[in-house]
Design a protein around this motif. Structure first.
Motif, short mmCIF file in Angstrom:
data_model
loop_
_atom_site.label_atom_id
_atom_site.label_comp_id
_atom_site.label_asym_id
_atom_site.label_seq_id
_atom_site.Cartn_x
_atom_site.Cartn_y
_atom_site.Cartn_z
N VAL A 48 33.08 -10.14 27.58
CA VAL A 48 33.07 -10.50 28.99
C VAL A 48 32.38 -9.38 29.75
O VAL A 48 32.59 -8.21 29.48
N SER A 49 31.57 -9.76 30.72
CA SER A 49 30.85 -8.79 31.54
C SER A 49 30.96 -9.21 32.99
O SER A 49 30.81 -10.39 33.31
N ARG A 50 31.22 -8.24 33.87
CA ARG A 50 31.29 -8.55 35.30
C ARG A 50 30.65 -7.42 36.09
O ARG A 50 30.61 -6.28 35.64
N PRO A 51 30.16 -7.71 37.27
CA PRO A 51 29.53 -6.68 38.10
C PRO A 51 30.54 -5.59 38.49
O PRO A 51 31.74 -5.86 38.64
N TRP A 52 30.03 -4.40 38.66
CA TRP A 52 30.83 -3.25 39.07
C TRP A 52 29.99 -2.41 40.03
O TRP A 52 28.77 -2.31 39.87
N ALA A 53 30.62 -1.79 41.00
CA ALA A 53 29.89 -0.92 41.92
C ALA A 53 30.83 0.15 42.46
O ALA A 53 32.03 -0.06 42.60
N SER A 54 30.25 1.31 42.75
CA SER A 54 30.94 2.37 43.46
C SER A 54 30.11 2.66 44.71
O SER A 54 29.15 1.95 45.00
N ALA A 55 30.44 3.72 45.41
CA ALA A 55 29.69 4.05 46.62
C ALA A 55 28.25 4.42 46.29
O ALA A 55 27.35 4.20 47.10
N LEU A 56 28.00 4.94 45.09
CA LEU A 56 26.66 5.42 44.75
C LEU A 56 25.96 4.66 43.63
O LEU A 56 24.75 4.77 43.48
N PHE A 57 26.71 3.92 42.82
CA PHE A 57 26.13 3.31 41.63
C PHE A 57 26.47 1.82 41.55
O PHE A 57 27.48 1.38 42.06
N GLU A 58 25.60 1.09 40.81
CA GLU A 58 25.84 -0.31 40.48
C GLU A 58 25.76 -0.45 38.97
O GLU A 58 24.99 0.25 38.32
N GLY A 59 26.52 -1.36 38.45
CA GLY A 59 26.49 -1.57 37.01
C GLY A 59 27.32 -2.76 36.62
O GLY A 59 27.51 -3.69 37.40
N ILE A 111 40.57 -5.87 10.76
CA ILE A 111 40.99 -5.04 11.88
C ILE A 111 40.38 -5.61 13.15
O ILE A 111 39.19 -5.92 13.19
N TRP A 112 41.21 -5.72 14.18
CA TRP A 112 40.76 -6.21 15.49
C TRP A 112 40.65 -5.02 16.43
O TRP A 112 41.56 -4.20 16.51
N LEU A 113 39.54 -4.93 17.12
CA LEU A 113 39.30 -3.86 18.09
C LEU A 113 39.06 -4.46 19.46
O LEU A 113 38.36 -5.47 19.57
N GLU A 114 39.62 -3.84 20.47
CA GLU A 114 39.23 -4.20 21.83
C GLU A 114 38.72 -2.93 22.48
O GLU A 114 39.36 -1.88 22.42
N LEU A 115 37.53 -3.03 23.07
CA LEU A 115 36.95 -1.86 23.73
C LEU A 115 36.43 -2.22 25.10
O LEU A 115 36.16 -3.39 25.39
N SER A 116 36.30 -1.21 25.94
CA SER A 116 35.77 -1.35 27.29
C SER A 116 34.57 -0.45 27.43
O SER A 116 34.55 0.65 26.88
N ALA A 117 33.59 -0.91 28.19
CA ALA A 117 32.41 -0.10 28.45
C ALA A 117 31.99 -0.30 29.90
O ALA A 117 32.16 -1.37 30.47
N LEU A 118 31.44 0.77 30.46
CA LEU A 118 30.86 0.71 31.80
C LEU A 118 29.40 1.09 31.68
O LEU A 118 29.08 2.17 31.19
N THR A 119 28.52 0.17 32.07
CA THR A 119 27.08 0.46 32.08
C THR A 119 26.63 0.57 33.53
O THR A 119 27.07 -0.18 34.38
N ILE A 120 25.75 1.54 33.76
CA ILE A 120 25.24 1.81 35.10
C ILE A 120 23.73 1.56 35.11
O ILE A 120 23.04 1.91 34.16
N GLU A 121 23.25 0.96 36.20
CA GLU A 121 21.81 0.76 36.35
C GLU A 121 21.14 2.12 36.45
O GLU A 121 21.56 2.98 37.23
N ASP A 122 20.11 2.31 35.66
CA ASP A 122 19.37 3.56 35.62
C ASP A 122 18.17 3.45 36.52
O ASP A 122 17.17 2.84 36.18
N TRP A 123 18.23 4.01 37.72
CA TRP A 123 17.13 3.94 38.66
C TRP A 123 16.77 5.31 39.02
O TRP A 123 15.89 5.83 39.33
#
Length: 123
Positions: A48-59, A111-123
């Motif tokens: 699953v992937s969803r948009p994420w943003a902070s004050a300075l970054f989008e990802g 073995i079942w793994l669940e992981l989380s990742a945060l990707t940021i747009e590289d500009w």
């Protein structure tokens, strides 16, 4: 009285299309590299992937469930997990800011793994 004209016209302020460059979701490339890192046989059970943003970054925030099975699955798990936080990922237009293993469950021969990742747009 002083007035300032910024050159904005109504058609420039309201659009039906996004303004500027749009980045593709890096999830497919990330999944491809995770599968390679995990070795075969590995199955993507959920991604699953969803948009994420902070004050300075989008990802994008990603949640991924993998199932490792086959011979030497415990060794493959150790190899997969070791150094994953500092691994170099090839994601055009993005970089991995954070990746963590959230849960590991062992079954009979898999073995079942669940992981989380945060990707940021590289500009």
């Amino acid at each position: 009285m002083t007035s300032v004209h910024h050159g904005f016209r109504p058609e420039n302020l309201v659009r039906n299309k996004p303004i500027g460059k749009t980045q593709r979701d890096p999830l497919p490339r990330l999944l491809e590299q995770l599968l390679k890192r995990a070795g075969a046989p590995t199955t993507i059970e959920r991604a699953v992937s969803r948009p994420w943003a902070s004050a300075l970054f989008e990802g994008r925030r990603h949640v991924i469930a993998l199932r490792l099975s086959g011979a030497k699955v415990a060794t493959r798990l150790c190899d997969f997990v070791e150094g994953i936080e500092s691994a170099e990922w090839q994601l055009p237009g993005h970089f991995v800011a954070d990746i963590t293993i959230d849960e590991v469950r062992e079954g009979e021969g898999e073995i079942w793994l669940e992981l989380s990742a945060l990707t940021i747009e590289d500009w």
